[in-house]
Write an enzyme that holds these catalytic residues in place. Structure first.
Site, short mmCIF file in Angstrom:
data_model
loop_
_atom_site.label_atom_id
_atom_site.label_comp_id
_atom_site.label_asym_id
_atom_site.label_seq_id
_atom_site.Cartn_x
_atom_site.Cartn_y
_atom_site.Cartn_z
N SER A 159 2.15 2.75 0.39
CA SER A 159 0.87 3.33 0.85
C SER A 159 0.97 3.73 2.30
CB SER A 159 -0.25 2.29 0.70
OG SER A 159 -1.42 2.77 1.34
N TYR A 172 -3.55 -5.68 2.44
CA TYR A 172 -2.89 -4.67 1.57
C TYR A 172 -1.81 -3.94 2.37
CZ TYR A 172 -2.73 -0.37 -1.31
OH TYR A 172 -2.35 0.71 -2.08
#
Ligand SMILES: NC(=O)c1ccc[n+]([C@@H]2O[C@H](COP(=O)([O-])OP(=O)(O)OC[C@H]3O[C@@H](n4cnc5c(N)ncnc54)[C@H](O)[C@@H]3O)[C@@H](O)[C@H]2O)c1
Length: 284
Positions: A159, A172
């Site tokens: 990501s 995350y």
């Protein structure tokens, strides 16, 4: 196109979203697919994401879409946190198809909280699925790549959050930064065996992970009932994130990057993290 003719690919989180699209694109390029996702196989304790995970019907639909391309699918319930269930799904797939060439570690979850307000179980679920799950995926699959003696390609879905600060998803981002480090370490270790290892780094992708009421309320807090069309307005906060004037990329854009990295078109590409983010990183 037949860039992966008669090869076999293993994809995690294959029931929907990017995983489904990646599996179908790899099949369109000629690969048979081994895939896993949760469904009724477990994962009921994963309760910290703000959206529901996939269903058995999603997994069945992915199988249909793969078979419509003319390729075959062995899709099983497995939780990437559980090494043994992953390893037996890959083993069954390799026994069915006779080989393994491509591995895509895609399964992931997202939850939202300032880092210091996180409950222990939210931190742990995030690390267990997003980072340990990625490690389990390659640990289960690489012995089969090695056994083939033909090399192979591993692609992690990471990501853009791993490369910059995004308040509310620091846990995350931490897991995905670990995935980037894992990809680079493996690229160095496996290069001599012609196993290439790369990562694709999306910004926002139009999948159930962000296409939900909770996320729209975060981005569009000035609206009482924000809808998908509000997110697509030219001056929406979603669009302003990117250099290109779009609110998100689509799963097909990620799948095209995965096909490139999986194929011989990328035969000397290893150890890279490839952004597919409409210019999210350059805009930050
Ligand atoms: N959507 C985005 O904006 C975005 C942005 C950057 C990165 N990503 C990453 O892309 C990947 C794919 O996500 P998506 O956007 O398709 O979301 P998604 O929620 O639509 O799909 C994720 C899939 O992974 C499965 N999964 C979750 N935990 C699992 C587990 N423990 N074992 C097996 N399967 C599991 C889910 O059931 C689901 O089918 C994830 O790694 C995610 O972190 C997504």
């Amino acid at each position: 196109m037949n860039r992966l003719e008669n090869q076999v690919a293993f994809v995690t989180g294959v029931a929907r979203g990017q995983g489904r699209r990646i599996a179908v694109r790899l099949a369109e390029e000629g690969a048979d697919i081994i895939g896993v996702d949760l469904g009724s196989g477990g994962g009921f304790d994963i309760d910290t994401p703000h959206y529901a995970l996939s269903t058995d019907a999603d997994l069945a639909r992915t199988a249909e879409l793969i078979e419509e391309t003319g390729r075959k699918a062995v899709l099983r319930h497995a939780d990437v946190r559980d090494f043994d269930s992953l390893a037996s799904a890959v083993q069954e797939g390799v026994e069915t198809f006779g080989r393994l060439d491509v591995v895509v570690a895609n399964a992931g979850i997202l939850s939202v909280s300032p880092v210091l307000d996180l409950e222990e179980r939210a931190w742990q679920q995030n690390l267990d699925v997003n980072l340990t799950g990625a490690w389990h995926t390659v640990k289960a699959a690489v012995p089969h790549l090695r056994a083939g003696g033909r090399g192979g390609s591993i692609v992690f879905i990471t990501s853009a959050a791993a490369m910059l600060s995004v308040p509310g998803i620091g846990h995350y981002a931490t897991a995905k930064a670990g995935v980037n480090a894992l990809a680079k370490s493996l690229a160095a270790e496996l290069g001599p065996e012609w196993i290439r290892v790369n990562a694709v780094s999306p910004g926002n992708v139009d999948t159930p992970m962000i296409d939900n009421e909770f996320t729209r309320r975060l981005f569009l807090s000035h609206l009482e009932h924000p809808g998908k069309s509000d997110a697509q307005e030219p001056d929406s906060p979603y669009v302003r994130l990117h250099a290109l004037p779009v609110p998100w990329v689509e799963a097909k854009d990620i799948s095209n990057a995965v096909v490139f990295l999986a194929s011989d078109d990328a035969r000397f590409v290893t150890g890279t993290v490839l952004p597919v983010d409409a210019g999210y990183l350059v805009k930050k």
